[in-house]
Design a protein around this motif. Structure first.
Motif: not given
Length: 154
Positions: A76-93
């Motif tokens: 599992v590669d975890i990429q581009s972790i971003r926090k906006v308010g109470g949300l987290i966006s990321l990419t899982l490969r």
């Protein structure tokens, strides 16, 4: 004039990511693996490498037959972790290799399977969310990937 200065916040936020891989056959969970990793938003991309060897059942009952193994690898590669308010966006490969899920235990004639997929979910902090699901109705099994993102040491 009273200028109240707000303390400067770091651009990153420490997080704990819990990734669960779940396989069910009918109503029964056949395998469930959970990985927990510390990460930070806006920082390096953490990786999980889980390589295992699974013994194969032999049809022969000869005690002298050496045990054979198949590899069961999960990356599992975890990429581009971003926090906006109470949300987290990321990419899982995610890359998984091993015996096919249509068999409970691998046997000598088990078919090897390889699955690679990329998901880029946005999930609420503190809520376990299914970010990937695959159902095989012919062989009656289902694969799910669940993600839980929590603040680390808050």
């Amino acid at each position: 004039a009273n200028h109240s200065r707000r303390p400067s916040h770091p651009t990153f936020e420490p997080l704990q990511l819990t990734i669960t891989f779940k396989r069910t056959r009918g109503d029964k969970i056949t395998t469930q693996k959970t990985y927990t990793i510390a990460a930070s938003s806006e920082q390096s991309d953490p990786q999980i490498r889980d390589d295992s060897r699974i013994p194969i059942k032999k049809d022969s009952s000869a005690a002298t037959t050496p045990t054979e193994y198949v590899n069961g690898n999960t990356d599992v590669d975890i990429q581009s972790i971003r926090k906006v308010g109470g949300l987290i966006s990321l990419t899982l490969r995610i890359s998984q290799e091993g015996y096919s899920e249509s068999q409970e235990r691998p046997s000598a004639n088990a078919s090897l399977g390889s699955h690679r997929y990329t998901v880029s979910p946005t999930v609420p902090i503190g809520k376990r969310t299914t970010v990937y699901s695959m159902a095989d109705d012919v062989n009656n099994f289902k694969v799910e990937v669940q993600l839980l993102v929590e603040p680390l040491n808050e």
